[in-house]
Design a protein around this motif. Structure first.
Motif, PDB file in Angstrom:
ATOM      1  N   SER A  93      71.563   4.880  49.611  1.00  0.00           N
ATOM      2  CA  SER A  93      70.401   5.741  49.651  1.00  0.00           C
ATOM      3  C   SER A  93      69.171   4.885  49.895  1.00  0.00           C
ATOM      4  O   SER A  93      68.896   3.940  49.151  1.00  0.00           O
ATOM      5  CB  SER A  93      70.266   6.507  48.324  1.00  0.00           C
ATOM      6  OG  SER A  93      69.052   7.211  48.308  1.00  0.00           O
ATOM      7  N   ILE A  94      68.410   5.226  50.970  1.00  0.00           N
ATOM      8  CA  ILE A  94      67.206   4.467  51.296  1.00  0.00           C
ATOM      9  C   ILE A  94      66.024   5.433  51.337  1.00  0.00           C
ATOM     10  O   ILE A  94      65.993   6.363  52.140  1.00  0.00           O
ATOM     11  CB  ILE A  94      67.342   3.749  52.653  1.00  0.00           C
ATOM     12  CG1 ILE A  94      68.530   2.779  52.618  1.00  0.00           C
ATOM     13  CG2 ILE A  94      66.050   3.027  53.013  1.00  0.00           C
ATOM     14  CD1 ILE A  94      68.769   2.074  53.934  1.00  0.00           C
ATOM     15  N   GLN A  95      65.090   5.197  50.449  1.00  0.00           N
ATOM     16  CA  GLN A  95      63.885   6.016  50.393  1.00  0.00           C
ATOM     17  C   GLN A  95      62.686   5.151  50.743  1.00  0.00           C
ATOM     18  O   GLN A  95      62.505   4.062  50.216  1.00  0.00           O
ATOM     19  CB  GLN A  95      63.693   6.617  48.994  1.00  0.00           C
ATOM     20  CG  GLN A  95      62.447   7.489  48.890  1.00  0.00           C
ATOM     21  CD  GLN A  95      62.174   7.967  47.475  1.00  0.00           C
ATOM     22  OE1 GLN A  95      62.599   7.315  46.512  1.00  0.00           O
ATOM     23  NE2 GLN A  95      61.482   9.081  47.338  1.00  0.00           N
ATOM     24  N   VAL A  96      61.828   5.682  51.630  1.00  0.00           N
ATOM     25  CA  VAL A  96      60.625   4.973  52.055  1.00  0.00           C
ATOM     26  C   VAL A  96      59.404   5.717  51.534  1.00  0.00           C
ATOM     27  O   VAL A  96      59.261   6.927  51.769  1.00  0.00           O
ATOM     28  CB  VAL A  96      60.556   4.869  53.589  1.00  0.00           C
ATOM     29  CG1 VAL A  96      59.254   4.175  54.021  1.00  0.00           C
ATOM     30  CG2 VAL A  96      61.752   4.125  54.128  1.00  0.00           C
ATOM     31  N   ILE A  97      58.545   4.984  50.834  1.00  0.00           N
ATOM     32  CA  ILE A  97      57.259   5.521  50.393  1.00  0.00           C
ATOM     33  C   ILE A  97      56.179   4.682  51.053  1.00  0.00           C
ATOM     34  O   ILE A  97      56.165   3.456  50.894  1.00  0.00           O
ATOM     35  CB  ILE A  97      57.120   5.476  48.863  1.00  0.00           C
ATOM     36  CG1 ILE A  97      58.220   6.334  48.210  1.00  0.00           C
ATOM     37  CG2 ILE A  97      55.739   5.955  48.432  1.00  0.00           C
ATOM     38  CD1 ILE A  97      58.219   6.267  46.704  1.00  0.00           C
ATOM     39  N   ALA A  98      55.329   5.343  51.832  1.00  0.00           N
ATOM     40  CA  ALA A  98      54.331   4.604  52.600  1.00  0.00           C
ATOM     41  C   ALA A  98      52.948   5.185  52.353  1.00  0.00           C
ATOM     42  O   ALA A  98      52.786   6.380  52.092  1.00  0.00           O
ATOM     43  CB  ALA A  98      54.658   4.657  54.088  1.00  0.00           C
ATOM     44  N   SER A  99      51.962   4.314  52.426  1.00  0.00           N
ATOM     45  CA  SER A  99      50.571   4.731  52.329  1.00  0.00           C
ATOM     46  C   SER A  99      49.743   3.865  53.255  1.00  0.00           C
ATOM     47  O   SER A  99      50.146   2.758  53.634  1.00  0.00           O
ATOM     48  CB  SER A  99      50.067   4.605  50.894  1.00  0.00           C
ATOM     49  OG  SER A  99      50.114   3.243  50.476  1.00  0.00           O
ATOM     50  N   ARG A 100      48.576   4.365  53.654  1.00  0.00           N
ATOM     51  CA  ARG A 100      47.707   3.609  54.536  1.00  0.00           C
ATOM     52  C   ARG A 100      47.002   2.526  53.721  1.00  0.00           C
ATOM     53  O   ARG A 100      46.266   2.817  52.768  1.00  0.00           O
ATOM     54  CB  ARG A 100      46.678   4.527  55.192  1.00  0.00           C
ATOM     55  CG  ARG A 100      45.869   3.820  56.285  1.00  0.00           C
ATOM     56  CD  ARG A 100      44.872   4.790  56.916  1.00  0.00           C
ATOM     57  NE  ARG A 100      45.554   5.921  57.535  1.00  0.00           N
ATOM     58  CZ  ARG A 100      46.118   5.885  58.736  1.00  0.00           C
ATOM     59  NH1 ARG A 100      46.107   4.761  59.427  1.00  0.00           N
ATOM     60  NH2 ARG A 100      46.704   6.944  59.240  1.00  0.00           N
ATOM     61  N   GLU A 101      47.249   1.287  54.103  1.00  0.00           N
ATOM     62  CA  GLU A 101      46.658   0.173  53.358  1.00  0.00           C
ATOM     63  C   GLU A 101      45.270  -0.150  53.871  1.00  0.00           C
ATOM     64  O   GLU A 101      44.298  -0.192  53.141  1.00  0.00           O
ATOM     65  CB  GLU A 101      47.563  -1.059  53.475  1.00  0.00           C
ATOM     66  CG  GLU A 101      47.102  -2.234  52.617  1.00  0.00           C
ATOM     67  CD  GLU A 101      48.079  -3.402  52.730  1.00  0.00           C
ATOM     68  OE1 GLU A 101      48.308  -3.866  53.866  1.00  0.00           O
ATOM     69  OE2 GLU A 101      48.609  -3.813  51.702  1.00  0.00           O
ATOM     70  N   ASP A 102      45.160  -0.374  55.166  1.00  0.00           N
ATOM     71  CA  ASP A 102      43.872  -0.629  55.806  1.00  0.00           C
ATOM     72  C   ASP A 102      44.046  -0.358  57.289  1.00  0.00           C
ATOM     73  O   ASP A 102      45.062   0.177  57.732  1.00  0.00           O
ATOM     74  CB  ASP A 102      43.397  -2.065  55.559  1.00  0.00           C
ATOM     75  CG  ASP A 102      44.462  -3.096  55.922  1.00  0.00           C
ATOM     76  OD1 ASP A 102      45.202  -2.852  56.906  1.00  0.00           O
ATOM     77  OD2 ASP A 102      44.563  -4.111  55.219  1.00  0.00           O
ATOM     78  N   ALA A 103      43.038  -0.748  58.066  1.00  0.00           N
ATOM     79  CA  ALA A 103      43.090  -0.468  59.494  1.00  0.00           C
ATOM     80  C   ALA A 103      44.221  -1.206  60.189  1.00  0.00           C
ATOM     81  O   ALA A 103      44.651  -0.829  61.275  1.00  0.00           O
ATOM     82  CB  ALA A 103      41.754  -0.835  60.142  1.00  0.00           C
ATOM     83  N   SER A 104      44.731  -2.247  59.570  1.00  0.00           N
ATOM     84  CA  SER A 104      45.751  -3.064  60.228  1.00  0.00           C
ATOM     85  C   SER A 104      47.159  -2.536  60.044  1.00  0.00           C
ATOM     86  O   SER A 104      48.072  -2.918  60.747  1.00  0.00           O
ATOM     87  CB  SER A 104      45.681  -4.501  59.710  1.00  0.00           C
ATOM     88  OG  SER A 104      45.976  -4.522  58.316  1.00  0.00           O
ATOM     89  N   GLY A 105      47.401  -1.680  59.098  1.00  0.00           N
ATOM     90  CA  GLY A 105      48.763  -1.213  58.911  1.00  0.00           C
ATOM     91  C   GLY A 105      48.950  -0.409  57.650  1.00  0.00           C
ATOM     92  O   GLY A 105      47.994   0.071  57.046  1.00  0.00           O
ATOM     93  N   SER A 106      50.255  -0.265  57.219  1.00  0.00           N
ATOM     94  CA  SER A 106      50.606   0.552  56.066  1.00  0.00           C
ATOM     95  C   SER A 106      51.245  -0.313  54.981  1.00  0.00           C
ATOM     96  O   SER A 106      51.756  -1.403  55.238  1.00  0.00           O
ATOM     97  CB  SER A 106      51.590   1.649  56.485  1.00  0.00           C
ATOM     98  OG  SER A 106      51.040   2.452  57.504  1.00  0.00           O
ATOM     99  N   ALA A 107      51.189   0.219  53.791  1.00  0.00           N
ATOM    100  CA  ALA A 107      51.841  -0.431  52.651  1.00  0.00           C
ATOM    101  C   ALA A 107      53.120   0.334  52.350  1.00  0.00           C
ATOM    102  O   ALA A 107      53.119   1.571  52.330  1.00  0.00           O
ATOM    103  CB  ALA A 107      50.908  -0.437  51.445  1.00  0.00           C
ATOM    104  N   PHE A 108      54.238  -0.402  52.121  1.00  0.00           N
ATOM    105  CA  PHE A 108      55.536   0.221  51.922  1.00  0.00           C
ATOM    106  C   PHE A 108      56.099  -0.107  50.532  1.00  0.00           C
ATOM    107  O   PHE A 108      55.925  -1.219  50.020  1.00  0.00           O
ATOM    108  CB  PHE A 108      56.553  -0.281  52.957  1.00  0.00           C
ATOM    109  CG  PHE A 108      56.204   0.082  54.371  1.00  0.00           C
ATOM    110  CD1 PHE A 108      56.488   1.337  54.861  1.00  0.00           C
ATOM    111  CD2 PHE A 108      55.593  -0.841  55.201  1.00  0.00           C
ATOM    112  CE1 PHE A 108      56.179   1.669  56.166  1.00  0.00           C
ATOM    113  CE2 PHE A 108      55.275  -0.521  56.504  1.00  0.00           C
ATOM    114  CZ  PHE A 108      55.562   0.738  56.990  1.00  0.00           C
ATOM    115  N   THR A 109      56.772   0.886  50.016  1.00  0.00           N
ATOM    116  CA  THR A 109      57.695   0.669  48.900  1.00  0.00           C
ATOM    117  C   THR A 109      58.997   1.325  49.305  1.00  0.00           C
ATOM    118  O   THR A 109      59.033   2.523  49.579  1.00  0.00           O
ATOM    119  CB  THR A 109      57.170   1.271  47.599  1.00  0.00           C
ATOM    120  OG1 THR A 109      55.901   0.689  47.291  1.00  0.00           O
ATOM    121  CG2 THR A 109      58.156   1.024  46.463  1.00  0.00           C
ATOM    122  N   ILE A 110      60.068   0.527  49.369  1.00  0.00           N
ATOM    123  CA  ILE A 110      61.360   1.043  49.848  1.00  0.00           C
ATOM    124  C   ILE A 110      62.391   0.838  48.750  1.00  0.00           C
ATOM    125  O   ILE A 110      62.516  -0.251  48.173  1.00  0.00           O
ATOM    126  CB  ILE A 110      61.789   0.329  51.142  1.00  0.00           C
ATOM    127  CG1 ILE A 110      60.721   0.562  52.239  1.00  0.00           C
ATOM    128  CG2 ILE A 110      63.155   0.818  51.605  1.00  0.00           C
ATOM    129  CD1 ILE A 110      61.019  -0.132  53.545  1.00  0.00           C
TER     130      ILE A 110
END
Length: 959
Positions: free
Chosen positions: A854-871
Motif C-alpha cells: 500500500s502506497i499513500q502519497v500526501i503532498a502539499s505546496r512547499e514553495d514556488a520551486s516544488g512540493s513537499a511529500f510524505t509517502i
C-alpha cells in the motif's frame, strides 16, 4: 347646464338639413364608387346588407337561426334582391318584422367613392352591433363574417369585416382591428379616418354628422341636448364619440406603423406618414382633416371633388410643404399621389371615360407635368435598376428624415417614450435592417418601387487594380456587351467577392434563373454554368419574396437566422492544386476536409448567405479549408446555445467536379453534428467537438456565447489537451473522421456527468492501455507494461475508492448534505470478428487480499520551486523533510526489499491526498479525478525510475 357655442339655437329643420347634406354626399360617393367598380363588386355591395339582415340556410355565411341578425331601418331594395338571385337562383325573400335588430349599421371604409379607389382595392366593412349581445352569439356573428369573407374570396373579392361596438368604442375599448396593427392604441386617429372616409351602406347614420365643429369639445353634452330636445331620435343614430383633439401619442403611434410599412411600400404609405408629420408640427392645435370635412358640409359645400377625402389630404400636405418651401418633398408627394390614384394618363387611345382621370389630369397640368414625364411615371412597374436606385435615394432620405422628426418629437414629449418605446424600438430595427450599411450586407434597393427590374443579359467582371484582383463588378450587358470594354462601363454593383454581387442582383430582382450572366475573369475558376446553377438553387432555397415579408413581432425579439445557404468552391476548384501536388492519389481517406494520401482539403472557399428574422441578407466569404472554422463561428454566433433554439442547417451548394455530392453531404453532416453536440440541454453548452482539417485537429467550443476553436497539431498534443481538468462537466464529441483508431471516440460516448469510466485494452506481450474519463469529461491515458488484469483493476479500484471517498467527506464537511460518492464503471475493450471495438462491463477485483504494498502519497505546496511529500509504504513513513532529493530512492529500496522475487514490476500508488492550495482553482472537495490521476502518473514514474536505478546499483537480496 348645457351651454352651446353655436350662436343661434338649432331647429329641427337646421338639423334635418345637415343630415340630408351628409346623406346626399354619402349617396353620391357610393354612386361614384359604383361607376368605377366591376360588376361583381357592385352586386356584392348590393347583396351584402341582406346577408346580415336575415339568417337563411341557402345564403353564404349561414351559421344558425340564432346568429345575431337584422339591420336597423333596413329594407332590401330591388337591386339587392336581384343581386341575391345572381348568386342564389332559387332564393325567395319574405319581408317579416323582426323581434330584434342586432346590427345597428354597416359602413364601408377606405377609398371607395374617392379619386384613390382602384378596382383592385379591397372592402373593409365595419359591422356595428348592439352592445348587449351575449359572447357566444357574438362569436357566431364573427364566424358568419369569416365565412362570408371566404365566400367573397371565391368570387374574386377581398373583404374584411370588423365587428364594432359603438358603446365600447366610446369608452376606449377597441380591439385589434387588423393584423397590421402597430400595437399602439389609436382611438381618435381611427375615428378621425372613419368620419372622413366611411360610407354608410345600411342602418343608422353617425350622430357626429350633426354636431358643429365648434361644439366638438362639448360633444357629449351637445348630443345629449339633441336627444332631450327631440331634434334627433336616438334610435336613428349611432354614436362613436367626438374628436375634440388628437392626443400626441395616437398619431405618433400611427406614424410609427406607417413608417414601418413605408419601408416595404414607400409610395403607398408616404402620404399618411407625412400627414402624421403635419399633425405633429401643428400639435397641440391640430387642424384635423375630418373637422375640415365636416365644416365644409356645414358651410354648404356640395362639390364632390372638394369633399373628396384623398384630395383634401393632398391639399393639406401641399399647404404644409409650400409653407416650408420644400419643393422636392412636394414633388415626391405628388408622385405618391399619382401612383395611389393609378390612372395612367399617358395612355390616350381607347380609354373609357373616368371622372378620376379628368380630375387627375387637371391636377398634373397644374403641377406642370409634361407628357414625357407622365410616360416615365406610368412605366414605374417596369423601371429598371438605375431608375429604381434614383427613386430609392429620395425615398430613403424622406423616410429617414421622418424617423428623425418623430424621434425628436418623442423626446420633446417625454411621456410618449414609455407608451411607444416598444414600437419605436421595432421601427428602429426595421430601419436598421432596411438601410444600415455594413460589410457583407445586401442592400435591398427595390422595395415597392418596380415590379420588373429583370436584366436578361448581365456581366460579372473581375476588376484588376495595379496588376492584382480588386473585386467584382456587376454590369448591365445590353446588346453590345461583346464590343464594349467592361472596365469603361458603369457598374450597377461593386463588391469584394463575387457572392455579394450575385446576391445583390438576385435579391433585387435583376438576376433570375433564366438570366445569362457572362463572366470576364483574370484569376478565377468561376464559370457561367456555376452562376446559373447557383441562382436556380437560390430560387428554391431563398425565394426573393421572403425578404419583404417582415413580421413586426420578430422585430421585437433578438435577431435569428431564418434560412442559410452555403456555397462551397464558387470560382475556386481545389482539385487543381491537389492534382498538381499529387494529393489526389488513391487512398481510403475520402473525408472532404482531409482527403487522400496527402491529407488534402476539397474545400477551397466558402460563401455564406444568411436571411435573418429582421429580413436582412448577409453574405460572408471564407478562404481555404480553415475558413470553414471561421464560417462556423460566424454562423453559430447569431444563435448561441444559451438562447435555446439552434440555427437551421444551411442548404449546401457545391460546384467541384466529381466530388460535389461528397463535399455537400460532409458539410451538411458537420453542421448537424455541431447542433447535436451543443444544443438542447443546458449542460451541452460546456461540450467540445473535435474534428480534423488536413493534418490538424481542431477543438470547437463555446466561450461567452461565441463558438471558438483551437488548433492542435498532432495526436499526442490532443491527448494532453483532453487531460486537462475541468470545473464542470462537458461531453466530448469526436467527429467520425478524426482518427483511424476509433477507440477514443468510443470511450467518450460512455461519458456521463458525475461518473468515472475506466477502460483497459490488452495488447500483445501482456501490456495494457488504460483510458479514464472523469466526472467532468477529462481524459486520462496511460500504458502499463506486463500488466496483470486483476492487479490493474484492483489497484485502480482501490485508488478510486480512497480518493473519491475523501472527496465526499470534504464536500459534506462544507455543508453540502445529501451528496453521494462518485461512481466508477469498469470496462474491458476488445475486438469482434469484424475487427470493430466492443466493450464489456467488468467488476473490479478486491486488491485488499492480494498482499500488494500500500502506497499513500500526501503532498502539499512547499514553495514556488516544488512540493513537499510524505509517502507511506505499508504505514512506514518517508518524508521529503527527512530524505530530501533521495526520497524516491529510499522508497524504492524499501519496496524492493519487501519483494520475494527479483522482479522490478511497476509500483502503483493506492492513495493520494493533496492539500487545497495545490488546486486553488477548484472548490474544496471538487478537484476532478483527472488531476489525481495525472499526479499519480507523475509520482509513479519517479518511483519506477528510482526502482530501475536501485536495481542496477544494489542487486536485490530476498529478505
Amino acid at each position: 347646464m348645457f351651454k352651446s357655442k353655436t350662436k343661434n339655437k338649432l331647429t329641427f329643420s337646421d338639423v334635418d338639413a345637415v343630415r340630408k347634406r351628409f346623406i346626399t354626399l354619402n349617396r353620391q360617393r357610393l354612386q361614384r364608387g359604383e361607376e368605377c367598380m366591376r360588376s361583381n363588386q357592385r352586386d356584392f355591395l348590393d347583396f351584402l346588407p341582406l346577408l346580415f339582415h336575415i339568417n337563411h340556410p341557402s345564403l353564404p355565411g349561414y351559421v344558425s337561426k340564432l346568429t345575431p341578425s337584422g339591420i336597423c331601418d333596413y329594407t332590401p331594395t330591388q337591386r339587392a334582391l336581384d343581386a341575391a338571385k345572381k348568386y342564389i337562383h332559387r332564393f325567395d325573400y319574405r319581408n317579416r318584422a323582426l323581434p330584434r335588430y342586432d346590427i345597428l349599421s354597416m359602413f364601408l371604409m377606405g377609398s371607395s367613392g374617392t379619386i384613390a379607389y382602384s378596382r383592385k382595392s379591397d372592402f373593409d366593412i365595419w359591422l356595428c352591433h348592439q352592445h348587449d349581445i351575449p359572447a357566444d352569439r357574438l362569436a357566431e356573428l364573427q364566424q358568419k363574417a369569416s365565412l362570408i369573407e371566404q365566400w367573397a374570396d371565391e368570387q374574386g373579392l377581398e373583404v374584411h369585416f370588423f365587428l364594432m361596438d359603438a358603446e365600447d368604442f366610446r369608452q376606449g375599448k377597441i380591439v385589434d382591428l387588423s393584423s397590421e396593427s402597430s400595437g399602439t392604441a389609436q382611438y381618435y386617429l381611427l375615428l378621425e379616418e372613419f368620419y372622413r372616409t366611411s360610407l354608410l351602406l345600411a342602418g343608422r347614420f353617425p350622430v357626429w354628422w350633426l354636431v358643429p365643429v365648434e361644439e366638438e369639445e362639448n360633444y357629449a353634452a351637445y348630443v345629449d341636448n339633441l336627444y332631450q330636445s327631440r331634434l334627433v331620435n336616438e334610435s336613428e343614430v349611432i354614436d362613436f364619440g367626438g374628436i375634440p383633439t388628437l392626443p400626441a401619442e395616437e398619431f405618433f403611434g400611427a406614424a410609427v406603423w406607417q413608417l414601418f410599412k413605408g419601408i416595404d411600400s414607400p409610395h403607398k404609405s408616404l402620404l399618411k406618414l407625412l400627414l402624421m408629420e403635419v399633425y405633429a408640427a401643428e400639435y397641440p392645435q391640430i387642424d384635423l382633416l375630418c373637422l375640415r370635412f365636416k365644416k365644409s358640409i356645414f358651410d354648404g359645400e356640395n362639390d364632390l371633388d372638394k369633399l373628396d377625402p384623398y384630395l383634401m389630404l393632398y391639399k393639406k400636405l401641399e399647404e404644409y410643404l409650400l409653407s416650408r418651401d420644400e419643393e422636392d418633398r412636394l414633388e415626391l408627394v405628388r408622385r405618391c399621389f399619382y401612383f395611389k390614384v393609378n390612372q395612367k394618363l399617358s395612355r390616350k387611345d381607347n380609354v373609357p371615360y373616368d371622372w378620376r382621370r379628368d380630375l387627375l389630369r387637371s391636377m398634373t397640368n397644374a403641377w406642370g407635368w409634361e407628357d414625357e414625364y407622365l410616360a416615365v411615371m406610368d412605366r414605374r412597374q417596369n423601371w429598371k435598376i438605375k431608375q429604381v436606385l434614383s427613386e430609392r435615394a429620395v425615398l430613403v432620405k424622406e423616410l429617414t428624415y421622418t424617423y428623425q422628426f418623430l424621434s425628436s418629437f418623442a423626446r420633446q414629449h417625454a411621456q410618449l417614450a414609455a407608451i411607444n418605446q416598444h414600437d419605436l424600438n421595432a421601427l428602429g430595427r426595421k430601419l436598421y435592417a432596411a438601410f444600415e450599411r455594413k460589410t457583407g450586407k445586401v442592400e435591398i434597393v427595390n422595395r415597392g418601387i418596380s415590379q420588373d427590374v429583370f436584366e436578361p443579359l448581365l456581366t460579372l467582371y473581375q476588376i484588376r487594380q495595379r496588376g492584382r484582383e480588386g473585386g467584382w463588378a456587376l454590369l448591365s450587358s445590353g446588346g453590345d456587351s461583346d464590343s464594349r470594354d467592361p472596365s469603361s462601363m458603369v457598374a450597377l454593383k461593386r463588391s469584394r467577392h463575387v457572392i455579394e454581387a450575385l446576391a445583390w442582383g438576385y435579391f433585387n430582382g435583376l438576376i433570375k434563373g433564366s438570366s445569362v450572366v457572362k463572366v470576364i475573369k483574370h484569376a478565377s475558376d468561376l464559370e457561367t454554368r456555376q452562376l446559373e446553377e447557383c441562382v436556380r438553387s437560390l430560387e428554391k432555397a431563398l425565394p426573393a419574396s421572403k425578404i419583404l415579408e417582415t413580421d413586426i413581432e420578430e422585430l421585437g425579439r433578438a435577431v435569428k437566422v431564418l434560412e442559410s445557404v452555403l456555397v462551397v468552391n464558387l470560382g475556386h476548384d481545389p482539385m487543381v492544386e491537389l492534382r498538381r501536388s499529387g494529393a489526389h492519389l488513391a487512398s481510403n481517406r475520402t473525408d472532404a476536409f482531409s482527403y487522400g494520401g496527402m491529407y488534402g482539403s476539397l474545400i477551397g472557399s466558402v460563401d455564406q448567405i444568411i436571411l435573418t428574422s429582421w429580413k436582412e441578407v448577409i453574405t460572408s466569404h471564407f478562404e481555404a479549408a480553415a475558413g470553414m472554422l471561421d464560417c462556423l463561428s460566424n454562423y453559430f454566433r447569431m444563435m448561441p446555445p444559451s438562447k435555446g433554439a439552434a440555427p437551421p442547417t444551411p442548404t449546401v451548394l457545391c460546384y467541384t467536379q466529381n466530388h460535389a455530392i461528397t463535399i455537400r453531404q460532409r458539410v451538411e453532416r458537420l453542421f448537424d453534428d455541431l447542433v447535436e453536440c451543443f444544443y438542447g440541454a443546458r449542460e451541452k453548452q460546456n461540450n467540445r467537438f473535435i474534428f480534423c482539417v488536413q493534418r490538424d485537429y481542431y477543438v470547437l467550443y463555446f466561450e461567452d456565447d461565441v463558438m471558438r476553436y483551437q488548433r492542435i497539431s498532432d495526436y499526442g498534443e490532443l491527448l494532453r489537451y483532453l487531460s486537462k481538468g475541468r470545473q464542470s462537466f462537458g461531453q466530448v464529441t469526436m467527429d467520425p473522421n478524426v482518427i483511424s483508431d476509433k477507440l477514443l471516440a468510443l470511450v467518450f460516448k460512455f461519458n456521463k456527468p458525475g461518473m468515472v469510466q475506466f477502460f483497459y485494452k490488452r495488447e500483445s506481450g501482456g501490456n495494457a492501455e488504460v483510458y479514464v474519463v472523469d466526472e467532468n469529461g477529462s481524459l486520462f491515458c496511460q500504458k502499463h507494461e506486463a500488466a496483470d488484469e486483476a492487479c490493474l483493476l484492483g489497484h485502480y479500484s482501490r485508488f478510486f475508492d480512497t480518493v473519491l471517498q475523501r472527496q465526499l467527506f470534504q464536500i459534506i464537511g462544507q455543508g453540502e448534505e445529501g451528496k453521494e460518492a462518485i461512481e466508477v464503471e469498469y470496462y474491458s475493450v476488445g475486438r469482434d470478428r469484424q475487427g470493430q471495438y466492443q466493450v464489456s462491463r467488468r467488476a473490479p477485483h478486491d486488491s485488499g487480499k492480494r498482499g500488494y504494498t500500500s502506497i499513500q502519497v500526501i503532498a502539499s505546496r512547499e514553495d514556488a520551486s516544488g512540493s513537499a511529500f510524505t509517502i507511506y509504504c505499508d504505514e512506514k513513513e518517508f518524508s521529503s523533510l527527512e530524505y530530501g532529493s533521495n526520497l524516491f530512492t529510499e522508497i524504492a529500496v524499501n519496496i524492493l526489499a519487501k519483494r520475494k522475487s527479483r522482479r522490478t514490476y511497476p509500483v502503483y500508488i493506492t492513495d493520494i491526498d493533496l492539500t487545497p492550495d495545490m488546486f486553488a482553482d477548484y472548490p474544496a472537495g471538487h478537484v476532478p479525478v483527472v488531476e489525481f490521476l495525472n499526479y499519480k502518473k507523475n509520482i509513479e514514474a519517479k518511483l519506477n525510475q528510482a526502482l530501475e536505478q536501485v536495481k542496477q546499483i544494489r542487486p536485490l537480496r530476498p529478505q
